[in-house]
Design an enzyme around this catalytic site. Structure first.
Site, PDB file in Angstrom:
ATOM      1  N   ARG A 100      20.378 -52.203  75.107  1.00 56.73           N
ATOM      2  CA  ARG A 100      20.848 -52.121  73.726  1.00 56.73           C
ATOM      3  C   ARG A 100      20.955 -53.530  73.144  1.00 56.73           C
ATOM      4  NH1 ARG A 100      20.902 -48.890  69.304  1.00 56.73           N
ATOM      5  NH2 ARG A 100      22.966 -48.285  68.554  1.00 56.73           N
ATOM      6  N   THR A 373      13.590 -43.090  65.878  1.00 58.98           N
ATOM      7  CA  THR A 373      13.727 -43.521  67.262  1.00 58.98           C
ATOM      8  C   THR A 373      12.561 -42.877  67.986  1.00 58.98           C
ATOM      9  OG1 THR A 373      16.139 -43.633  67.034  1.00 58.98           O
ATOM     10  CG2 THR A 373      15.328 -43.401  69.262  1.00 58.98           C
ATOM     11  N   THR A 391      14.616 -47.701  70.081  1.00 57.50           N
ATOM     12  CA  THR A 391      14.732 -47.620  68.630  1.00 57.50           C
ATOM     13  C   THR A 391      14.816 -49.002  67.990  1.00 57.50           C
ATOM     14  OG1 THR A 391      16.005 -46.559  66.847  1.00 57.50           O
ATOM     15  CG2 THR A 391      17.257 -47.527  68.642  1.00 57.50           C
ATOM     16  N   ASN A 393      16.388 -48.520  64.840  1.00 54.83           N
ATOM     17  CA  ASN A 393      17.371 -47.924  63.933  1.00 54.83           C
ATOM     18  C   ASN A 393      16.695 -47.288  62.721  1.00 54.83           C
ATOM     19  OD1 ASN A 393      19.969 -47.085  63.374  1.00 54.83           O
ATOM     20  ND2 ASN A 393      20.448 -48.865  62.136  1.00 54.83           N
ATOM     21  N   ASP A 415      24.926 -49.916  63.069  1.00 59.07           N
ATOM     22  CA  ASP A 415      25.518 -48.919  63.962  1.00 59.07           C
ATOM     23  C   ASP A 415      26.922 -49.307  64.415  1.00 59.07           C
ATOM     24  OD1 ASP A 415      23.582 -47.015  63.882  1.00 59.07           O
ATOM     25  OD2 ASP A 415      22.753 -47.402  65.863  1.00 59.07           O
ATOM     26  N   SER A 444      25.641 -45.884  70.424  1.00 58.88           N
ATOM     27  CA  SER A 444      24.368 -45.207  70.208  1.00 58.88           C
ATOM     28  C   SER A 444      24.512 -43.725  70.521  1.00 58.88           C
ATOM     29  CB  SER A 444      23.300 -45.817  71.124  1.00 58.88           C
ATOM     30  OG  SER A 444      22.113 -45.064  71.109  1.00 58.88           O
ATOM     31  N   SER A 445      23.577 -42.929  69.993  1.00 57.86           N
ATOM     32  CA  SER A 445      23.488 -41.518  70.351  1.00 57.86           C
ATOM     33  C   SER A 445      22.340 -41.228  71.316  1.00 57.86           C
ATOM     34  CB  SER A 445      23.294 -40.665  69.091  1.00 57.86           C
ATOM     35  OG  SER A 445      24.426 -40.714  68.261  1.00 57.86           O
ATOM     36  N   GLY A 464      16.503 -38.809  66.816  1.00 58.68           N
ATOM     37  CA  GLY A 464      17.194 -37.918  65.902  1.00 58.68           C
ATOM     38  C   GLY A 464      18.562 -38.402  65.477  1.00 58.68           C
ATOM     39  N   GLY A 465      18.884 -39.704  65.687  1.00 64.73           N
ATOM     40  CA  GLY A 465      20.185 -40.193  65.260  1.00 64.73           C
ATOM     41  C   GLY A 465      21.313 -39.415  65.901  1.00 64.73           C
TER      42      GLY A 465
END
Length: 577
Positions: A100, A373, A391, A393, A415, A444-445, A464-465
């Site tokens: 990340r 993403t 991703t 973003n 984010d 993050s998701s 898909g956020g």
């Protein structure tokens, strides 16, 4: 495993393979070949090429990821980050590689406020202040040195070639550029790439990125120093500084990936291995599935099944908002949130016949995130596997390419909870647990996931956020119902994330009777193409881009599923000779 609850209408892609090997009399010790599913056919082929050259799943992951960084700039790239969930078949070890992005030291909360104290949305979304320190190149180096068999010069070769020679621009890429052009045109380095022909890119154009090819070559030749120090680093720093940003050479050179222990729990005979913080996905999955486990969903009608799944989603997303962040900076009550006892307590608050208003689970509104993403899934012939989600973003990230690099920087700073309690660009808000600090990773998701039962192994994930987590949840439930990989990739989707208190659904995800039944229970349901919907808004018709592969050890077969919503994706199986 539970029986299939009801028939599902699914679309099958021609590229998705049929079952790839004959039935075996006893469970197979190793897969009969390799399987890769990714969001672009060129990336899938890059991974297969590296496997043919003697690489393992981890080498193939570098090839797929780097190629996606070239052909899907709308979704990911060297200027972004990602999560890699690895399974080493030789040792049986699962590890989560956290690549990340991290916050620059200069990016304090005060830098994202206007003079009047209001949130500076433009600075958070666009340009140098929106970009965190990239993590993806460091992940390539880490995987190559610790888990791969081949040098980066081999695994990055497909991406270098495609960047140099070009590839055809596809419709989503052209549409995304058109929607972000007003931002991307601000920066000379970006204009030099996307207006190289003297006009905006259009579907069918051959898109070449020679600067990006050179950046990849330096990474392949010099490893970490080829990106985070030396020529590339100097160009990145100059490009950021020329646009008013304040990255430093020291923090760029100090970037490190983190190896973390995955979240592991059981559900209905499956071992689920998934993403820990700074992803919110694994904790949310553990909450949702453990809430649901005592109910036999296969014996419920579609309305009550959906109701219970939505109520589990509602509770997990409420906890996501308040408790989760970077575990290197905040104390997360992970043991509590992932425990069966905690899930039982949440389950006790669910009325099986009536919706729980979200405002009874205190908090503020949180609209949906977008879905820019990408994800890929790999199983190799030794049984090694990779689930990876990466991703930048928003569409095309920050929009900024530092001249001479070809590297499109992320806008992941948005984010963070840059102003606590204020929704970000996608409407997702947070509080102190996700506030920015130097070197901290934003929440993050992304939820790369493994599933393993006595006779099956599946690898899955999706963009898909904030809807990533619920899509992976529905994929797990689909495999549990007995669906195959392609059916899981094509499953209709619905989503609830606590706030706003509304069920979002794809077109045809629900029958009219199910919608009527859910509304009678007190749910607000946003149905595409229904005039206005319950709340006057219209939902996206489809979302996500799920990529999955499955190894059936009982039959000795491999299969792959690629999302029919994405016409350039590909899932392929290649049998061992």
């Amino acid at each position: 495993m539970k029986a299939i609850a009801h028939l599902l209408l699914v679309s099958l892609l021609a590229l998705a393979p049929a079952v790839a090997a004959p039935r075996a009399a006893t469970p197979a010790a190793h897969p009969p070949g390799v399987a890769i599913a990714s969001g672009h056919a060129l990336a899938t082929e890059a991974g297969l090429q590296v496997l043919r050259e003697g690489g393992n799943a981890f080498d193939a992951a570098i090839a797929v990821s780097s190629t996606l960084s070239v052909v899907e700039p709308i979704s990911s790239g060297l200027g972004g980050g990602g999560f890699f969930l690895l399974h080493d078949a030789g040792t049986g070890k699962d590890v989560f590689i956290d690549a990340r992005e991290t916050a620059p030291a200069a990016a304090t909360e005060a830098e994202y406020l206007l003079e009047n104290g209001e949130f500076n949305r433009d600075r958070a979304m666009n340009g140098p202040w929106s970009a965190g320190i990239p993590g993806l190149p460091a992940a390539f180096v880490h995987m190559a040195e610790k888990y791969g068999k081949l040098p980066l010069k081999t695994t990055l070769a497909p991406a270098m070639r495609i960047a140099r020679e070009g590839f055809p621009v596809y419709a989503r890429m052209a549409r995304g550029y058109a929607s972000r052009r007003d931002v991307m045109d601000r920066y000379p380095g970006t204009r030099a790439v996307y207006l190289a022909s003297g006009r905006p890119i259009a579907e069918g154009d051959i898109f070449r990125q020679p600067d990006l090819a050179h950046t990849l070559e330096l990474l392949a030749e010099k490893g970490f120093d080829g990106f985070y120090r030396g020529e590339t680093a100097k160009k990145l720093l100059k490009g950021v500084h020329d646009e008013g940003g304040k990255w430093t050479a020291a923090e760029l050179a100090a970037y490190q990936v983190r190896e973390r222990a995955p979240i592991v729990f059981d559900y209905d005979g499956w071992k689920i291995t998934t993403a820990p913080p700074p992803s919110s996905g694994g904790i949310a999955l553990a909450e949702m599935l453990q809430i649901l486990e005592p109910w036999d969903l296969s014996k419920l009608d579609a309305t009550h099944r959906t109701h219970l799944v939505v109520e589990a989603m509602r509770r997990a997303y409420r906890d996501r908002t308040f408790y989760l962040g970077d575990p290197d900076f905040v104390e997360i009550p992970q043991r509590t949130l992932t425990s069966a006892d905690y899930a039982a307590g949440l389950r006790a608050t669910i009325n099986p016949d009536k919706a729980t208003p979200s405002d009874m689970l205190s908090g503020k509104q949180t609209p949906l995130e977008d879905e820019e993403t990408t994800h890929f899934s790999i199983i190799d012939a030794d049984g090694n596997r990779v689930a990876a989600t990466q991703t930048v973003n928003l569409l095309y990230g920050s929009g900024l390419i530092p001249p001479g690099t070809g590297v499109l920087l992320n806008d992941e700073m948005d984010d963070f909870a840059l102003k606590p309690g204020t929704p970000n660009a996608f409407g997702v808000m947070g509080f102190d647990a996700n506030a920015p600090k130097p070197g901290k990773r934003m929440l993050s998701s992304m939820t790369p996931t493994f599933m393993e039962s006595a006779d099956k192994v599946a690898v899955l994930g999706t963009p898909g956020g904030s809807r990533i987590i619920t899509m992976v949840l529905l994929g797990i439930l689909g495999y549990d119902d007995g669906l195959d990989a392609q059916q899981v990739a094509a499953l209709p989707r619905y989503h609830h994330q606590w706030m706003p208190d509304v069920i979002q659904a794809e077109t045809d995800a629900f029958t009219p009777d199910v919608v009527k039944g859910l509304r009678a229970m007190g749910h607000t349901v946003d149905v595409p193409d229904e005039e206005g919907g319950d709340d006057g808004r219209r939902s996206s018709h489809v979302w996500g881009n799920l990529q999955t592969v499955e190894w059936n050890k009982a039959t000795g077969t491999l299969s792959g599923g690629t999302d029919p919503r994405n016409p350039v994706g590909a899932a392929k199986v290649q049998l061992s000779p």
